[in-house]
Each structure stands twice: as C-alpha cells, then as structure tokens.
Design a protein around this motif. Structure first.
Motif, PDB file in Angstrom:
ATOM      1  N   ARG A 130       0.819  -1.210   0.000  1.00  0.00           N
ATOM      2  CA  ARG A 130       0.000   0.000   0.000  1.00  0.00           C
ATOM      3  C   ARG A 130       0.857   1.265   0.000  1.00  0.00           C
ATOM      4  O   ARG A 130       0.454   2.300  -0.514  1.00  0.00           O
ATOM      5  N   ALA A 146     -10.611   4.931  16.366  1.00  0.00           N
ATOM      6  CA  ALA A 146     -10.561   4.404  15.010  1.00  0.00           C
ATOM      7  C   ALA A 146     -11.440   5.174  14.042  1.00  0.00           C
ATOM      8  O   ALA A 146     -11.330   4.992  12.833  1.00  0.00           O
ATOM      9  N   ALA A 192      -6.387  -1.744  19.659  1.00  0.00           N
ATOM     10  CA  ALA A 192      -6.444  -2.050  18.230  1.00  0.00           C
ATOM     11  C   ALA A 192      -7.119  -0.937  17.425  1.00  0.00           C
ATOM     12  O   ALA A 192      -6.587  -0.507  16.398  1.00  0.00           O
ATOM     13  N   PRO A 193      -8.287  -0.421  17.859  1.00  0.00           N
ATOM     14  CA  PRO A 193      -8.906   0.659  17.081  1.00  0.00           C
ATOM     15  C   PRO A 193      -7.993   1.885  16.956  1.00  0.00           C
ATOM     16  O   PRO A 193      -7.877   2.474  15.866  1.00  0.00           O
ATOM     17  N   SER A 204      -5.327   1.220  14.503  1.00  0.00           N
ATOM     18  CA  SER A 204      -5.815   1.306  13.117  1.00  0.00           C
ATOM     19  C   SER A 204      -5.676   2.724  12.587  1.00  0.00           C
ATOM     20  O   SER A 204      -5.216   2.954  11.458  1.00  0.00           O
ATOM     21  N   ASP A 213      -5.173  -1.041   7.978  1.00  0.00           N
ATOM     22  CA  ASP A 213      -6.035  -2.036   8.613  1.00  0.00           C
ATOM     23  C   ASP A 213      -6.459  -3.064   7.556  1.00  0.00           C
ATOM     24  O   ASP A 213      -6.130  -2.931   6.379  1.00  0.00           O
ATOM     25  N   LYS A 214      -7.159  -4.108   7.992  1.00  0.00           N
ATOM     26  CA  LYS A 214      -7.647  -5.126   7.064  1.00  0.00           C
ATOM     27  C   LYS A 214      -9.164  -5.117   7.106  1.00  0.00           C
ATOM     28  O   LYS A 214      -9.762  -5.522   8.109  1.00  0.00           O
ATOM     29  N   SER A 216     -13.503  -4.013  10.246  1.00  0.00           N
ATOM     30  CA  SER A 216     -12.103  -4.324   9.950  1.00  0.00           C
ATOM     31  C   SER A 216     -11.460  -4.973  11.159  1.00  0.00           C
ATOM     32  O   SER A 216     -11.989  -4.935  12.259  1.00  0.00           O
ATOM     33  N   ASP A 217     -10.298  -5.591  10.920  1.00  0.00           N
ATOM     34  CA  ASP A 217      -9.586  -6.311  11.972  1.00  0.00           C
ATOM     35  C   ASP A 217      -9.331  -5.447  13.194  1.00  0.00           C
ATOM     36  O   ASP A 217      -9.665  -5.818  14.311  1.00  0.00           O
ATOM     37  N   ALA A 218      -8.687  -4.310  12.985  1.00  0.00           N
ATOM     38  CA  ALA A 218      -8.236  -3.513  14.124  1.00  0.00           C
ATOM     39  C   ALA A 218      -9.270  -2.481  14.553  1.00  0.00           C
ATOM     40  O   ALA A 218      -9.531  -2.309  15.737  1.00  0.00           O
ATOM     41  N   ALA A 219      -9.859  -1.797  13.602  1.00  0.00           N
ATOM     42  CA  ALA A 219     -10.786  -0.714  13.960  1.00  0.00           C
ATOM     43  C   ALA A 219     -12.097  -1.244  14.513  1.00  0.00           C
ATOM     44  O   ALA A 219     -12.775  -0.564  15.266  1.00  0.00           O
TER      45      ALA A 219
END
Lengths: 429, 429
Positions: free
Chosen positions: A34, A136, A307-308, A311, B150-151, B291-294
């Motif tokens: 990316r 996030a 985690a958020p 992100s 993020d994913k 998403s994974d993290a958010a």
C-alpha cells in the motif's frame, strides 16, 4: 516497489504502541504494497525495558527516546506516549532531525497544535494525528480533506467512551453516577483516576482539535468551555425521559449564526431519543457534522482501545510514508479563517431547569417574571407538588448562556425558590 | 499563496454541476485559502447551451466538451455527466492533455475503473471520485486512506436513497411496493424510470467500487450479484417484524472467512431492528465497515442530491488542486491483493423462507428432511394453518447460497409444498 525500507521509531509501547508494532509485523506485506516500500520498526522507546513485549525484538527496545528520534535515519516517528512532556520535545526534535510524525496525543495537540504544525511546516514534514480524536473513527481526515470544499457549521459528538458507558448505564438501569462509575472501573472502561474523562478534560481536548480543523481557526484547550458529568443524577435521567430525551456528554463546536465567530464546549446535555447520537451505546463514540452543502453526516465507531487506535495510527503511517516517497506533504494546519472564539456566555441553546419551590400560589408567576426580565422565553413548565414543597421544571426556548446565567442568579434570590436542583442544556433539535 | 489560478473545466451542469459551479463562486476565497491558489471555472460543457444558468458566465458555456478538455491549460476536469460515453472518452482525453480528473460517475468507475486508473497513472495525474458512492458521505477516502493500515473484512451498506425511501415507507405505513414507489416518484425521490435504482444496478455499481477499494482487488460491475427490491411485499415486512427485523436493500462486500476470496452482492435483506442500519430513514445512506483492528465503523449521511454530491466533488477538487501545486499525486488504484471474486453460490448467510404447504401431518418432517439433506441447518420454524392450507416460515442458520438454492429446488418438488412465497437473506447479525 522500492526495496529500501522506511524506518519507523515508536515512542511508547503500551496498549496502543504494542498493537501498532504487532500490526506492523503481521501485516508487513500489505503495508509495503500500500505504501510502495517496506516499513521497518527501527526502534521502540519505552520506560520499562525489562518488560517482555511479545513480537518485538528486544534489540530494538531503548529507554533513550531522545537518542532514537535524533538518529537521523528515522523516516517517521510514531508518538503514543501521551501527555505534554516529554512528548512535545520529542516531536519537535524528530522534526529537527528530518522525521515526519504520527501522534495520538490529544492533550498535546489541543494545547500546542499550532506550534507543532509550525515546526512540521518549517521542516517540510508531516504531522498526522487521526488517532487523537475518537480512536478508530475517521474524523480528522474527513473534516480536513473530504469536507475541504464545504463550510462546516457544527460538530456535535460523543467523543469520550468512558463517560458514554457511565451515562448509558445510568440511562438503562436507573443507577446513580457512583454506581455506574464503579461498574465502568471494574470492567476496565474507567481508569483508577477517572478525572480526565468524567470532568470532561479528555473531551475538551478533542473539541479543541475538531473545532480548529472544522473552522480553519486556532482553538486551544483553554478556549473550550468544560463541565464534567459527575453531577448528573438519576433524577436528571427521569426528567430527560419525561421529555423524550436522554443525557450524553457532548462536545459541541459551532459557528455563530452570523458566521463571525465560533464556540467550543463540553458538557452533559439532554438530546432527543430520535437523534442519532441518542442511540450510541456503551463505550462507542459518534460525531455528527453539519455543513452547508453536505448536510448532516455522522461518523460512528469505537473511540478508544488498543487495536482501534492503532488502526488510526497505521492509516496515518501509510499516508505519511507515501508522502515521503513522493516528496510531498499532506495538508498542514489550516487556520486562515482566524475567527474569534466566543466565550460560553455567547452560546445560544435551550435549557432544562429544575427548581425546588414553595408550594403556594403565585410562585409560577414570580418565576416566569424572572425569566421574562432576562429575555429567556419559556417553552414548557411542569409543576409537581409534594408536602408543602413543590418542584418546577422549566424548559426554555433558545437563549444565550449569559441570559440563562442571569436568570438563574435572580431565581436563587427569590424567597419562594428553595434551590436550583439542576440546570441542563438541551441539544440536537 | 500562488496568484495564478488553477483552471477547472466542468463537464455537465445539471443538479450536481450547477451546485459545484455555485459553490466554486460563492466560496472562492475559502477554496483559495485551503488550496493555496485560486481556482477558476474555465469552461462548462453542456448539452443545452440556451438554458439560463444562474451565476455562470454565458461566455464559459460550450457544447464542445472535447475541445474544452483538449485546451491544454485545464488543471482539473470535473466530470458530472454520468453514464459510460462520452464520459469515458472525455476523461481519458483529459488525462492525455495534462489534466487531473474528479468524477462522480459510479457506472463508469464500476465498469472501467481499472483502465481509467491506468490512464491517470500513465500521465502522473489524479483520478478522485468520492462523489460516486453515497453522495456526501466520506467513504472512498476513509476506506483508501484512513483504513490503509487495517484489514477490512466487510462493507455492508445502504447506498441507494431511492430504494431506502421506498422500503422505509413500506415499513412505516404498511404500503405495498407500487404505492410506496408512486409516492417516491411524486416527491422526486424516484426517477420516471426507476429501473436503475429499484433493480439494484445503481447499488451494484457502488458495491463494485467499494469492494475494489476495501479489498485491494479489482471488482467489476459484472462481478456483483444483483437482485432488485421490486418483489418485496407487505407480507415480507410483516414477517420481518415478527423476527424483530426490518428490510433494507443492502450492498454487501465480504472477504471469505479464509481470506482467500471476496464476494460482492446487492439484494434486499432482513436486518435486526437493533442494527444501526435499521434506523436509517428516508433517502439517507449509511455504510457499515468492519475491519480487523478498527472494529465496526459506520458512516451516515445524505447519499444523493445536488448540494451533498457537490460537497464530495469539491473536497476532491481541493485535494487534487493541492496535489497539482505540490507536484504529487494521491493514492491511485490499489489492486495488489488481486483476490478472486467468488460467485454468489459461495456466499454464506442466513435465510428466511416462507412456504405455502398442505395443512396435514408430516409436512414439517418432509420439509425438515429436505433442509437436512442439503446441509442447511434450521434455526426456527413457525407453522400457521388456514383453511386446509398452511404456511411454514423457516429461518436457517448460516449456509451457502448454493446449498440454499438446492434446498429450495428440492422443496418445490415436494407435493406438499404448494409454493415458495418468499426467500430473503438475513444479514447484520
């Protein structure tokens, strides 16, 4: 794709920092694709080097954050320490030594955003901080980029998850403030010292940042009127319900009707149950944005958590890395409008006032006269008698905070008014 | 600030184009301050030059869009014509002649996004299109920039205001489809020929664009499974209510559980009333991103209309102009993941099936056996008898669309099943 990696220095490896490091490792290929080049974690500055940090090479860990940002080969410094110092000095040192910066530090940005932006611009580097407001939820980027061709008039949001959890609990269970706070603490939603959250300092910092971006005007923490939510009672929620409302701690940034000034404030307020913000539950955040052309937009999501927040940090990291590769910088501070920030007295809104009054004829007439004398127009009044005492609940039309304050001061001087049980603003209509 | 203006060519001056021109004029100072240079409307290509266009200098109006984009001094072409041709040729011609492009053209981007991105990249120019999906709601930028670290696993949204207006009307008044459509047409929410909206073509184009960005994979309109909402009945809404659900036309883009493929689809579906999308009323749009993290994010706002769409166009215009001044380009196509797009049969979800059956013993056992033979596990069954006929409402656990289709085919062959009254997917749980 470039094969020489971009080097990232991570300052802080707590809840957010460790997630940033983890995602940088586990999603390395995606990030490289990316960005257009690999990113490498070049160093991690921590306070307690002995703590085991899963997935982080111990050779990268240092206690000397200053030496790390001074290395000269660092492309991006990610600051997730929080607080004013040493974060401020580390960030300016990072710019001095050629790095761009991604920060999640709302307190620092609300206090010294202008100086940090100036330092970034002086060195032709980026300062990104999506994670500083509402975790996030993409909010900084939409406000400063997506809405760059529009005129934002209002930002109204729930930007503190701890207080929303507490208020939601009070609303749904009838619990008092202390009981709901205790539950929030037990569940990890509130810190041992919850002052920054419950007294509105955290939300006020976010309001300053949002107002600054929304109105292209410098707004500092000191410019934000702040009232915590520790005095919200179960009785207030009962009153709110009677009005078809609930109570939220709101951050509100507004452009005055004449466009010539702005205000920013944080306080508990009643909002109608039909307003989209009313249904924001638990520790979630949501921000409502009103602009000339776009109309009403809402952004909703988790406002905190490792985690958020990571992100948001990583989204910024990708953007800043891309900018470095192309030799460009993203949008910097936009404060050209330089509108004056008006004091709270100039804010115009509606009010819900509960008075304890003597239960005798003529009291309502007296009270109504005081409102009229201060140019505060009454929308509804509800009287309830109980054993020689009575309560009077007044909901006003829109009036300035100064007029309302004058009204309340005069009401307190009336013999027939035993006390002002609560004053709450009514928003979102 | 640079004093030489950036030149903008506007292709199309209908509902959106006229708003773009209006805001460019009335907010010229703000746009200049935010961009760092003035922007000038250098030409407006229209089909009917004789029409009076308030606020637009008639000298700028031309019917020769090709000559306009070929002028060579145009910095940014804003394409709000819509449709495939001549928009496609005009955009590629614009790139050939040195311009960057801002487009609101979902149909074109869903069909030929890859080729247009390639043309932009070949010339080192920008192609931005926030306005192509969900009007004013910032969605493209958050997905391709804010969530770049993020994913994204799922995008679930209401991206067509016309159909949401109709379904909301059916839900709140009990009206049938035709009655609700007639009201939408009378109020201007539906076009005279509503096919693109009610058959899901518009939403499918948006799903293709969103899936492409979310999964870094090329997804074309043809890859999107599409089912319109013309067969949704008042009875379906009654069934939905019994389940605590409502019905929305959803665009759903998902990464398979194993991460190895993606799907994109548009169809009516039941969603629980507790889901944030359930309370999206009228012609509003809202998109849920997981998403994974958010975690779970939601973006909400007006999905169409002149001013909201113009807000998105102008946000892109500011970004593209800034990029031109700095000599950089924004993020281009990101399709490196190149995941296969699976057919509808591979989609796994839950189903709500209404069967008209004979009212005699053993029918439920027969029906249940068919579900079991096709590996579709039943969650709940509700039987209702009426005059020798009965209805059977089955809600399944998660199963593949192929298994469900096989089940339904086999059910139709049972003597005791008189007909399959409706099949609807259940989402958002």
């Amino acid at each position: 794709m470039r094969t020489r990696p971009l080097k990232v220095a991570l300052l802080g490896c707590g809840v957010v920092g460790s997630e940033v490091a983890r995602i940088m490792t586990t999603h390395a290929d995606d990030l490289a694709a990316r960005i257009g080049a690999p990113v490498e974690l070049a160093g991690v500055a921590v306070r307690r080097p002995s703590k085991v940090r899963e997935g982080i090479d111990p050779a990268l860990v240092t206690t000397d954050a200053t030496a790390l940002v001074k290395r000269g080969d660092i492309d991006v410094v990610v600051e997730v320490i929080g607080g004013i110092e040493p974060a401020r000095t580390l960030i300016t040192t990072a710019f001095d030594h050629g790095a761009s910066v991604v920060s999640a530090n709302k307190a620092l940005l609300a206090q010294d955003g202008a100086a940090l932006h100036a330092a970034a611009e002086e060195h032709g580097k980026d300062l990104y901080y999506e994670a500083a407001v509402a975790g996030a939820i993409p909010l900084i980027r939409p406000l400063r980029e997506s809405l760059a061709g529009d005129k934002v008039n209002r930002v109204l949001g729930i930007v503190n998850g701890t207080t929303n959890f507490i208020l939601d609990k009070m609303d749904s269970t009838g619990a008092g403030y202390q009981e709901a706070l205790d539950e929030a603490t037990a569940l990890g939603y509130a810190e041992a010292d919850p002052t920054a959250d419950v007294e509105g300092f955290d939300a006020a910092a976010k309001a300053a940042i949002l107002a600054g971006i929304a109105f292209h005007t410098r707004v500092r923490l000191d410019d934000v009127y702040r009232e915590g939510m520790t005095e919200v009672t179960a009785a207030d929620f009962a009153s709110a319900k009677q009005m078809g409302c609930t109570i939220k701690l709101l951050a509100i940034c507004e452009r005055a009707a004449d466009g010539g000034s702005v205000t920013a404030r944080v306080h508990p307020a009643m909002i109608p149950l039909t307003h989209p913000l009313a249904s924001v539950r638990g520790a979630y955040n949501a921000v409502f944005v009103e602009s000339d052309a776009a109309g009403q937009l809402m952004f909703y999501g988790p406002g905190a958590g490792g985690a958020p927040t990571a992100s948001a940090v990583l989204g910024d990291l990708v953007a800043v890395c891309r900018n470095r590769l192309s030799g460009a910088t993203g949008p910097g501070e936009s404060a050209y409008a330089a509108l004056p920030v008006s004091p709270m007295g100039d804010v115009v809104t509606r009010y819900h006032i509960s008075l304890d009054v003597a239960d005798k004829p003529g009291v309502l007439a007296q009270v109504a006269t005081v409102f009229a004398e201060h140019d505060v127009s009454i929308d509804t009044v509800r009287q309830q008698g109980k054993d020689g005492e009575a309560s009077l609940v007044v909901v006003t039309h829109r009036a300035s905070d100064a007029s309302l304050s004058g009204t309340v001061e005069a009401l307190r001087k009336l013999d027939t008014v035993r006390g002002v049980a609560s004053i709450m603003r009514v928003e979102g209509e």
